[in-house]
Scaffold this motif. Sequence first.
Motif, PDB file in Angstrom:
ATOM      1  N   LEU A  67      14.355  -7.353  15.716  1.00  0.00           N
ATOM      2  CA  LEU A  67      15.793  -7.604  15.758  1.00  0.00           C
ATOM      3  C   LEU A  67      16.341  -7.673  17.181  1.00  0.00           C
ATOM      4  N   ARG A  68      15.465  -7.509  18.200  1.00  0.00           N
ATOM      5  CA  ARG A  68      15.928  -7.589  19.584  1.00  0.00           C
ATOM      6  C   ARG A  68      15.967  -9.021  20.072  1.00  0.00           C
ATOM      7  N   GLU A  69      15.690  -9.966  19.199  1.00  0.00           N
ATOM      8  CA  GLU A  69      15.846 -11.387  19.521  1.00  0.00           C
ATOM      9  C   GLU A  69      14.881 -11.828  20.625  1.00  0.00           C
ATOM     10  N   MET A  95      30.274 -17.000   7.087  1.00  0.00           N
ATOM     11  CA  MET A  95      28.987 -17.412   7.642  1.00  0.00           C
ATOM     12  C   MET A  95      28.966 -17.309   9.154  1.00  0.00           C
ATOM     13  N   ASP A  96      30.155 -17.242   9.792  1.00  0.00           N
ATOM     14  CA  ASP A  96      30.182 -17.228  11.239  1.00  0.00           C
ATOM     15  C   ASP A  96      29.695 -15.900  11.811  1.00  0.00           C
ATOM     16  N   GLY A  97      29.865 -14.809  11.033  1.00  0.00           N
ATOM     17  CA  GLY A  97      29.616 -13.485  11.599  1.00  0.00           C
ATOM     18  C   GLY A  97      28.201 -13.007  11.448  1.00  0.00           C
ATOM     19  N   GLY A  98      27.255 -13.840  11.070  1.00  0.00           N
ATOM     20  CA  GLY A  98      25.900 -13.397  10.824  1.00  0.00           C
ATOM     21  C   GLY A  98      25.180 -13.028  12.099  1.00  0.00           C
ATOM     22  N   PRO A  99      24.291 -12.030  12.056  1.00  0.00           N
ATOM     23  CA  PRO A  99      23.501 -11.673  13.232  1.00  0.00           C
ATOM     24  C   PRO A  99      22.603 -12.820  13.623  1.00  0.00           C
ATOM     25  N   ARG A 100      22.428 -13.036  14.921  1.00  0.00           N
ATOM     26  CA  ARG A 100      21.655 -14.179  15.391  1.00  0.00           C
ATOM     27  C   ARG A 100      20.301 -13.726  15.899  1.00  0.00           C
ATOM     28  N   VAL A 101      19.268 -14.468  15.552  1.00  0.00           N
ATOM     29  CA  VAL A 101      17.924 -14.251  16.098  1.00  0.00           C
ATOM     30  C   VAL A 101      17.477 -15.579  16.686  1.00  0.00           C
ATOM     31  N   PRO A 102      17.654 -15.806  17.985  1.00  0.00           N
ATOM     32  CA  PRO A 102      17.287 -17.093  18.566  1.00  0.00           C
ATOM     33  C   PRO A 102      15.782 -17.262  18.637  1.00  0.00           C
ATOM     34  N   GLU A 103      15.367 -18.430  19.025  1.00  0.00           N
ATOM     35  CA  GLU A 103      13.952 -18.766  19.147  1.00  0.00           C
ATOM     36  C   GLU A 103      13.245 -17.756  20.046  1.00  0.00           C
ATOM     37  N   GLN A 104      12.112 -17.228  19.572  1.00  0.00           N
ATOM     38  CA  GLN A 104      11.429 -16.171  20.330  1.00  0.00           C
ATOM     39  C   GLN A 104      10.199 -16.667  21.080  1.00  0.00           C
ATOM     40  N   ARG A 105       9.950 -17.937  21.078  1.00  0.00           N
ATOM     41  CA  ARG A 105       8.779 -18.467  21.779  1.00  0.00           C
ATOM     42  C   ARG A 105       9.013 -18.409  23.287  1.00  0.00           C
ATOM     43  N   ARG A 106       7.996 -18.068  24.066  1.00  0.00           N
ATOM     44  CA  ARG A 106       8.071 -18.013  25.524  1.00  0.00           C
ATOM     45  C   ARG A 106       6.946 -18.871  26.119  1.00  0.00           C
ATOM     46  N   PRO A 107       7.119 -19.380  27.316  1.00  0.00           N
ATOM     47  CA  PRO A 107       6.049 -20.145  27.950  1.00  0.00           C
ATOM     48  C   PRO A 107       4.771 -19.326  28.025  1.00  0.00           C
TER      49      PRO A 107
END
Length: 992
Positions: free
Chosen positions: A57-59, A1-13
């Motif tokens: 996928l560019r996060e 489970m550690d190696g999964g691709p990450r997509v962080p929060e995409q909200r911007r001000p």
Amino acid sequence: MDGGPRVPEQRRPGSVTVTEQEALRFGVLGPVRAWRGAEQIGTGSPQQRALLAALLLREGRTATAAELIDALWGPEPPSQALAALRTYASRLRKILDPGVLVSESGGYAIRGLGEGALDLAEAQERAAQAEKARGTGDLYRARDLLNEALGHWDGEPLAGVPGPYAETQRVRLEEWRLGLLESRLDMDLEQGCHAEAVSELTALTAAHPLRERLRELLMLALYRSGRQAEALAVYADTRRLLAEELGVDPRPGLRELQQRILRADPALAEPSSPATEPPVTAVRPAQLPASVPDFTGRSGFVSELSEVLSSASVSADAAGRVMAVSALAGIGGVGKTTLAVHVAHRARAAFPDGQLYVDLQGAGPRPAEPETVLGAFLRALGTADSAVPDSLEERAALYRSVLDGRRVLVLLDNAKDAAQVRPLLPGTEGCAALVTSRVRMVDLAGAHLVDLDVMSPDEALALFTKIVGEERVAAEREPALDVVAACGFLPLAIRIAASRLAARRTWTVSVLAAKLADERRRLDELQAGDLAVKATFELGYGQLEPAQARAFRLLGLADGPDISLAAAAAALDLAAEDTEDLLESLVDTSLLESAAPGRYRFHDLVRLYARACAERDEQPPSEREAAMSRLLDFYLATAAQVYAIERPGDRLVDHMEPTEYPGLRFEERHLAQDWLYAEAICLLACVRQNAAGPATLARAIDLLWAAHDLSESGANSREYEATANALLDAARSMGLARAEARALTTLVNVHHVGGRFELADQEAERATLLAQEAGDLPPVCWTRNARGIIALYQNRHEDGEEHLSQAIEHFRILGDRPGEASALCNLSRIHLATGRTTSAVALAQQGIEIYDAMGNSMRGANARYALGLALTQSGELRSATDRLQEALGVFRDSRQRLWEGMSLFRLAEVDLVAGHPAQAAANAEMALTVLRGIGGEWRRGNVLTVLGRALAGIGQHGRAQVCWQEAVRVYDELGSPEATDVRALLHPAQAA
């Protein structure tokens, strides 16, 4: 489970929020798709979807035009790539919401997505939560979370999206998915779900043959399922494959697992990680009765109560702190006082200002008056006699004043009710009260309620051993277990039995066990000195109102582990609302337990006492028989209703014994099935209980016949068979030919399901003759039908066709269209076995038409099963699969494990013919799992044979050999001719 691709929060001000419009959602774990609310929106051409996927996928970061061109076309883009990119971006901007696709620094980015807008991000969140839950030891939640994460996949990630970037991401996402699957399967094995995991792991190893972790998990699952030879065969197949394909040996972990399996390493058994119990605070007693020196078990309750008491011992200036009150409830003899005294002694150090104790005599005829108790408490606290007021209110007020600022523990033992207890409770923080009672103190405000049950078997044996002595119990462990079981694990009963044995050195444990085995004498045996179980129960019974006492007596007559509210209402001949009030009042007195909402049960010894009371007090005595007759009527009428709902048009219910008491009515089939399986054990107990009475035997047999789905469920097959044998013995002893024929008919189905075909045929032949003599047509129909299909299994095709032709004729005379359809479908299989494929298909289709016309979906599944077999032999594999899948869905929905397993087996056969060995192996593995404990060895041999063929087809020859060897062993033991064919698979050269 550690190696999964990450997509962080995409909200911007400054971005658009999902609350300002219908939320956009995107999917990349499958085809690249987009939704606005519940509506799917088009995402354009493959290249346009490739652009959308690259941005998602560019996060949330900006991708330059050069990066995107490289992602879509690689190192050799077309000359107009930049213009095409801008066109795709323009089209996407029109599709998406304003402000989502933004241009920035010569590139593009997707911004402002709401929470849960991307399936990949949701899967990552669930995977992270699963990892955290697993770290805390909560494997059940971790497994559910991983299943939620995996549930976001909908086929191949980025399906149909072109370009090198998409291909790289597909590989990465698939690798992550497999990692999640391995983690989830690892947790399956940690939770003991090894048998269920074998099928999935077999399919996965076929799809990913070089993935050693999956092979390792499959070996472990097979080993824990008792299939050691197959586990070792997996290793052999893996070593051969790795050598042939890669020229390498298995990794060390796989080799080590093989060695541990060879050694039968005990550490490979099912893992268990019991939670450590919180430490119990060291405490000591003061003004309390002596604690028993052999106090045993109850560690969970000791910890729970100690924690509540310790909460009262904090400093008095703690804001909002109130006095702690715990109220223990349970039947007489369950050990309430012993536990309370033990906990109070351990808590002594937390209450340095004293501990008060009183026996409130609540179970007796003259409970202690609160005024008297308060006077004694006040004097014990140093109040002079002259200062003790006269009235209850004044004494209670002075009592609370004296305790103010002190830390005192008050143990109120054997309370009658909350009204007796309230004036005796301290009123300030720092103090605590422990209350024991046979009544649950639901109306004691703020009390921590504890329902004390009997001991666990281990605790009960430990208590018995402490009193009797280790040496005597070690020499006769099994009789000792029989003794504590006969005591119902009730501490008082165990103490009495053990004390009697300890005082009689010439007795063995077996002697005591034999004395307690007689239920009619058991309560008389459980008394020693001034201790007696019966006397303890008598105190509670003596306080019941007449209606409560009647309900207590009559319900104690019913066998079975518990009883439903509706069944209890039938036995008592009362409305459900009145019955519920009575039973809940008995629960409050602890003479009855609430097993679950709407279900009630007696402790074993309390039931014996209730029956003794019924024999002694129930007037007139015929009321006992009337109550049990009403209960039998209720079960028969309700089971007949279930039978009729599941089999529309079946005439059997019209030929059952009439009932005077009505049963339940159901709105739809699933509710009826739920009732049947929930009541299975109690229903079978009612059948057995009524087998001995000439007036009830016929109804008992019809009840068993109406509930014959239980014989095919697997969960209740053995109990059903034992009950059918008991009915047959009773019918024969009474010389009742009609009853014997019907009892034999139920046994025919049992033997058929169990694969005991010769015995089934013998019983069916006798049942047919008896039923014909008695003029009872339904058993004639069904036994003829059974003999036809049994003859098919034994390759006696002419006999089978004759039996089935007669069954069809008899069903038509009876006007039983579903029965006729059943016989037609069985005849279809005879035609199929004798090469008449066209007529086999036609007969099965006739059966389907009859079932469908009558709305009989469950038995219609049997017809589709028969048609699936015929279509397989005729080469119409797609149609055969469809019919078998339809049958499988109905069998699963109807909880028919035998036919669910057989449908999976037949699907595996179709898969083999169609050239899909991996799918065939998965279906055959599932069939083995479903048929565990049902269907008999012959059917298991058939499944093993097909599984071996499928495994050989995917290159797992070692496992295939193990399966065939086991199949040969099964066939040889049964004397089945199939052994010759399977030996040819094992030794093809010799066969040639």
